[in-house]
Scaffold this active site. Structure first.
Site, PDB file in Angstrom:
ATOM      1  CB  CYS A 197      13.102   9.933   6.949  1.00 26.62           C
ATOM      2  SG  CYS A 197      14.015   8.598   5.873  1.00 26.62           S
TER       3      CYS A 197
ATOM      4  CD  GLU B  28      14.148   1.303   8.378  1.00 29.97           C
ATOM      5  OE1 GLU B  28      14.549   2.401   8.740  1.00 29.97           O
ATOM      6  OE2 GLU B  28      14.535   0.377   8.262  1.00 29.97           O
TER       7      GLU B  28
ATOM      8  CE  LYS C 177      -1.926   2.570   3.093  1.00 30.68           C
ATOM      9  NZ  LYS C 177      -1.967   3.699   2.475  1.00 30.68           N
TER      10      LYS C 177
ATOM     11  N   GLY D 268       7.239   5.109   7.616  1.00 29.69           N
ATOM     12  CA  GLY D 268       6.416   6.104   7.975  1.00 29.69           C
ATOM     13  C   GLY D 268       6.622   6.868   9.343  1.00 29.69           C
TER      14      GLY D 268
ATOM     15  CB  THR E 278       1.974   5.483  11.588  1.00 34.94           C
ATOM     16  OG1 THR E 278       1.489   6.791  11.294  1.00 34.94           O
ATOM     17  CG2 THR E 278       1.004   4.051  10.933  1.00 34.94           C
TER      18      THR E 278
ATOM     19  CD  GLU F 173       9.770  13.133  11.048  1.00 34.89           C
ATOM     20  OE1 GLU F 173       8.797  12.699  11.625  1.00 34.89           O
ATOM     21  OE2 GLU F 173      10.729  12.852  10.466  1.00 34.89           O
TER      22      GLU F 173
HETATM   23  P1  NAD Z   1       2.538   7.844   8.004  1.00 33.50           P
HETATM   24  O1  NAD Z   1       3.077   7.190   8.977  1.00 33.50           O
HETATM   25  O2  NAD Z   1       1.405   8.801   8.044  1.00 33.50           O
HETATM   26  O3  NAD Z   1       2.060   7.168   6.720  1.00 33.50           O
HETATM   27  C1  NAD Z   1       2.813   5.976   6.013  1.00 33.50           C
HETATM   28  C2  NAD Z   1       2.040   4.962   5.377  1.00 33.50           C
HETATM   29  O4  NAD Z   1       1.192   4.369   6.555  1.00 33.50           O
HETATM   30  C3  NAD Z   1       0.980   5.262   4.629  1.00 33.50           C
HETATM   31  O5  NAD Z   1       0.801   4.589   3.379  1.00 33.50           O
HETATM   32  C4  NAD Z   1      -0.386   5.419   5.336  1.00 33.50           C
HETATM   33  O6  NAD Z   1      -1.414   5.336   4.504  1.00 33.50           O
HETATM   34  C5  NAD Z   1       0.100   4.317   6.152  1.00 33.50           C
HETATM   35  N1  NAD Z   1      -0.632   4.065   7.499  1.00 33.50           N
HETATM   36  C6  NAD Z   1      -1.164   5.077   8.365  1.00 33.50           C
HETATM   37  N2  NAD Z   1      -1.953   4.594   9.609  1.00 33.50           N
HETATM   38  C7  NAD Z   1      -1.954   3.273   9.408  1.00 33.50           C
HETATM   39  C8  NAD Z   1      -2.278   2.232  10.013  1.00 33.50           C
HETATM   40  N3  NAD Z   1      -2.925   2.466  11.175  1.00 33.50           N
HETATM   41  N4  NAD Z   1      -1.840   0.781   9.672  1.00 33.50           N
HETATM   42  C9  NAD Z   1      -1.144   0.726   8.538  1.00 33.50           C
HETATM   43  N5  NAD Z   1      -0.884   1.891   7.632  1.00 33.50           N
HETATM   44  C10 NAD Z   1      -0.951   3.038   8.150  1.00 33.50           C
HETATM   45  O7  NAD Z   1       3.845   8.784   7.267  1.00 33.50           O
HETATM   46  P2  NAD Z   1       3.873   9.787   6.146  1.00 33.50           P
HETATM   47  O8  NAD Z   1       3.150  11.046   6.710  1.00 33.50           O
HETATM   48  O9  NAD Z   1       3.221   9.147   4.962  1.00 33.50           O
HETATM   49  O10 NAD Z   1       5.383  10.025   6.220  1.00 33.50           O
HETATM   50  C11 NAD Z   1       6.273  10.807   6.696  1.00 33.50           C
HETATM   51  C12 NAD Z   1       7.005  10.146   7.816  1.00 33.50           C
HETATM   52  O11 NAD Z   1       7.541   8.819   7.391  1.00 33.50           O
HETATM   53  C13 NAD Z   1       7.621  11.039   8.535  1.00 33.50           C
HETATM   54  O12 NAD Z   1       7.670  10.647   9.966  1.00 33.50           O
HETATM   55  C14 NAD Z   1       9.220  10.385   8.064  1.00 33.50           C
HETATM   56  O13 NAD Z   1      10.348  10.505   8.882  1.00 33.50           O
HETATM   57  C15 NAD Z   1       8.811   9.114   8.109  1.00 33.50           C
HETATM   58  N6  NAD Z   1       9.816   8.336   7.126  1.00 33.50           N
HETATM   59  C16 NAD Z   1      10.749   7.482   7.360  1.00 33.50           C
HETATM   60  C17 NAD Z   1      11.821   6.955   6.619  1.00 33.50           C
HETATM   61  C18 NAD Z   1      12.902   5.925   7.099  1.00 33.50           C
HETATM   62  O14 NAD Z   1      13.550   5.480   6.253  1.00 33.50           O
HETATM   63  N7  NAD Z   1      12.943   5.757   8.516  1.00 33.50           N
HETATM   64  C19 NAD Z   1      11.711   7.252   5.285  1.00 33.50           C
HETATM   65  C20 NAD Z   1      10.880   8.100   4.887  1.00 33.50           C
HETATM   66  C21 NAD Z   1       9.852   8.598   5.785  1.00 33.50           C
END
Ligand code: NAD
Length: 485
Positions: free
Chosen positions: A287, A253, A178, A231, A235, A389
Site C-alpha cells: 500500500c 487502513e 479473518k 484493505g 471495502t 490504485e
Molecule cells: P480487500 O478490501 O479486498 O480485502 C481485505 C480484507 O477484507 C480481506 O480479508 C477480505 O476478505 C475482507 N473483506 C472483503 N469484503 C469484506 C466485507 N464486506 N466485510 C468485511 N471484510 C471484507 O483488500 P485486498 O485486496 O485484500 O488488499 C489490497 C488493498 O489493501 C489495497 O487497496 C491496499 O492499498 C490496501 N492495503 C492498505 C494498507 C494500509 O495500511 N493502509 C496496507 C496493506 C494493504
C-alpha cells in the site's frame, strides 16, 4: 510444519482447529503456478458466532491477567515465529507469489517484531492523570474494549495480520480475526504457534473465508464493538457503512496512490535505487509503494534513463529462485486488473518506457501470474492511470517545474497514505513534508518504520491511526474518573 499437497487449512476457534460448520472449502491457489495447492474454509456467520462466543468466554481472564503474563505469552509467540521463519516464509511466498527471499528478510521478521513490540508495550502502557488545581484529580481509566474484529489483506499476510492482532491482545482484548481468503496459510500456521506458546483458548480466534460472507459477519456482529481493518478503500466504505449505525469503533487502513517527489538536488544514486524498491517491491503490491514519480525537469531525463535501465535489470520469475526480484501477482483476477490498467495507460496516451507485458517464466511457473515491471511516461496527473490504485508493478513518471507544481500533483488524488521526498535541502524537505496530504512522509528513504509512531492515511486512505500507543488506545475504552479533593 508445512505440508505440501492439498492441505486443509482449518479455523481456530476456542483453541481448537475446526472444520467450517458448513463443511465447505475454497481452493487456495499458488499464484506462481496458477493452480490450487490447499483448501481454505468457506466460513459463514455460524462459524463467526462460535468464534465470538469463544472470545467472550475467554475475555475476563485475559483482560484481567497481569500485563507481565500477557507480555510473556506474546513474546513466546514472537520467539516461535523466529524459530519457524523458513517455513512461514515459504508459506507466505507460496500463498502470495512474493519472492521467498523477501518474505524471509521482511515479512516474517516484521511479523515477529510486531508481536515483540506490542508484547512489551503491554507492560509499559500507562494512562494520564490531570490535577485540576487544588480541587480535583482526574484520571483516565483504560479498559479493554471487549471482543474485537481484525480483518487483514493479502499483500503482506502475516505482517499485517500480526499488526492488527498484537495490539488488541496486548490491550487485553480477545479477538476474532479473518485473514484474506487469498493468503490464509501463514495465519493458520500462526494459530499452531499460538497453541504451542500457551495462548489461552479463545483469546485469538481465526475464521477463514470470503470477505462478503465471513468478513461481513464479523463487522455485523453485535458482540464485537470494535473493528480494525486493513484493505481496499471500497471495502472500507462498506465496512464503515455497516459499522457506523452500530456505533462501533473503527480503524480503517485503506488504499494509496503514493507520490515519490525527486528534486534535482537529491542524492541521485540513492534516489534512483530506493525509488526502484519503492516502485516494485513485492510486485508493487504494498500500500506504501511510490507509484507516481514526479521528477524536477532539470533531472528528469537523467533520472528516467537510470530508472528505466535499473527496472530492466529486475529479474521476474519463480519466487523460490534467490535471484528473483519480481514474483507472481496474487491472483488471476489481479493480473487481469493490472494488465487492464496498462492498456488504459496506452489509451490515455501514455508511452510504455519498459515492461507492459505478461511474463511466462516456464517450468513450474508456466501458468503463473507474472507481469513485467512497467514504467510509463507522457500522462497527466489527472488521468485515471494516475488517480486510481493499480497495486501492481506499474509506475508513472512525470516532470515538474516548481515545488508548488510538485505539491499540487502529489496532492491531486483522493488518497493520502504515504509520500517520499528526495532532496538535500533540509529547509525544503520540512516545508514540503508539511504540505503533503499523507499520513507518513519519508525524506530520503522509504518504508523505514518506527513502531512507536502513528500510522495511517488521510483522505480516502483511512480513518484512525495505528502503531504505538494509538493502537493500544484504540483497543481500550477510556473513562474519566474525577476525584474531588
Ligand atoms: P480487500 O478490501 O479486498 O480485502 C481485505 C480484507 O477484507 C480481506 O480479508 C477480505 O476478505 C475482507 N473483506 C472483503 N469484503 C469484506 C466485507 N464486506 N466485510 C468485511 N471484510 C471484507 O483488500 P485486498 O485486496 O485484500 O488488499 C489490497 C488493498 O489493501 C489495497 O487497496 C491496499 O492499498 C490496501 N492495503 C492498505 C494498507 C494500509 O495500511 N493502509 C496496507 C496493506 C494493504
Amino acid at each position: 510444519m508445512f505440508v505440501t499437497g492439498m492441505q486443509k487449512i482449518l479455523n481456530y476457534i476456542g483453541g481448537q482447529h475446526t472444520e467450517p460448520l458448513t463443511g465447505r472449502y475454497l481452493q487456495n491457489i499458488n499464484p506462481a503456478e496458477g493452480k490450487p495447492y490447499s483448501l481454505v474454509p468457506d466460513s459463514d456467520a455460524t462459524d463467526v458466532q462460535q468464534a465470538v462466543e469463544a472470545a467472550q468466554q475467554a475475555f475476563n481472564a485475559w483482560a484481567t491477567m497481569p500485563p507481565e503474563k500477557r507480555c510473556a505469552i506474546l513474546l513466546r509467540i514472537a520467539d516461535l515465529i523466529d524459530r519457524n521463519t523458513e517455513q512461514l516464509a515459504l508459506a507466505e511466498s507460496t500463498d502470495q507469489g512474493k519472492p521467498l527471499k523477501l518474505a524471509r528478510a521482511v515479512d516474517i521478521p516484521r511479523a515477529s517484531l510486531n508481536m515483540r513490540f506490542f508484547a512489551t508495550a503491554a507492560i509499559h502502557f500507562a494512562s494520564e492523570a490531570h490535577i485540576t488545581g487544588s480541587e480535583a484529580v482526574n484520571y483516565t481509566l483504560r479498559t479493554p474494549v471487549g471482543v474485537v474484529g481484525c480483518i487483514s489483506p493479502w499483500n503482506l499476510p502475516l505482517y499485517l495480520f500480526t499488526w492488527k492482532i498484537a495490539p488488541a491482545l496486548a490491550a487485553g482484548c480477545t479477538v476474532v480475526a479473518k485473514p484474506s481468503e487469498l493468503t490464509p496459510m501463514t495465519a493458520y500456521l500462526f494459530s499452531k504457534l499460538c497453541t504451542e506458546a500457551g495462548l489461552p483458548h479463545g483469546v485469538l480466534n481465526i475464521v477463514h473465508g470470503l470477505g462478503p460472507k465471513a468478513g461481513q459477519a464479523i463487522v455485523e456482529h453485535p458482540g464485537i464493538p470494535a473493528i480494525s481493518f486493513t484493505g481496499g478503500t471500497a471495502t472500507g466504505k462498506k465496512i464503515a457503512a455497516t459499522a457506523a449505525p452500530m456505533f462501533k469503533k473503527l480503524s480503517l487502513e485503506l488504499g494509496g496512490k503514493n507520490p515519490n517527489i525527486v528534486f534535482a538536488d537529491c542524492d541521485f544514486d540513492l534516489a534512483v535505487r530506493t525509488s526502484i524498491q519503492a516502485a516494485f517491491s513485492n510486485q508493487g503490491e504494498i500500500c506504501l509503494c511510490g507509484s507516481r514519480i514526479f521528477v524536477e525537469r532539470s533531472l528528469y531525463q537523467k533520472f528516467t534513463d537510470a530508472f528505466v535501465q535499473q527496472t530492466r535489470g529486475l529479474t521476474v520469475g519463480d519466487p523460490l529462485d534467490e535471484q528473483t526480484r519480481i514474483g507472481a501477482l496474487v491472483s488471476e483476477a489481479h493480473l487481469n486488473k493490472v494488465l487492464g490498467y496498462i492498456d488504459l495507460a496506452r489509451q490515455e496516451g501514455g508511452t510504455i518506457l519498459t515492461g507492459g507485458k505478461q511474463v511466462r517464466p516456464g517450468g513450474r511457473c508456466a501458468h503463473g501470474y507474472f507481469v513485467e515491471p512497467t514504467v510509463i511516461s507522457g500522462l497527466s496527473e489527472t488521468c485515471r492511470t494516475n488517480q486510481e490504485e493499480i497495486f501492481g508493478p506499474v509506475v508513472t513518471i512525470i516532470p515538474f517545474d516548481s515545488e508548488e507544481e510538485a505539491l499540487h500533483m502529489a496532492n491531486s488524488t483522493p488518497y493520502g497514505l504515504s509520500a517520499t521526498v528526495w532532496t538535500t535541502n533540509l529547509t525544503r524537505a520540512h516545508r514540503v513534508a508539511a504540505q503533503i496530504h499523507s499520513g507518513i512522509i519519508w525524506i530520503n528513504c522509504w518504508l523505514f518504520r518506527d513502531l512507536r509512531t502513528p500510522f495511517g492515511g488521510m483522505k480516502q486512505s483511512g480513518v484512525g491511526r495505528e502503531g504505538g500507543w494509538e493502537a493500544l488506545r484504540f483497543f481500550t475504552e477510556a473513562r474519566n474518573v474525577c476525584v474531588k479533593l
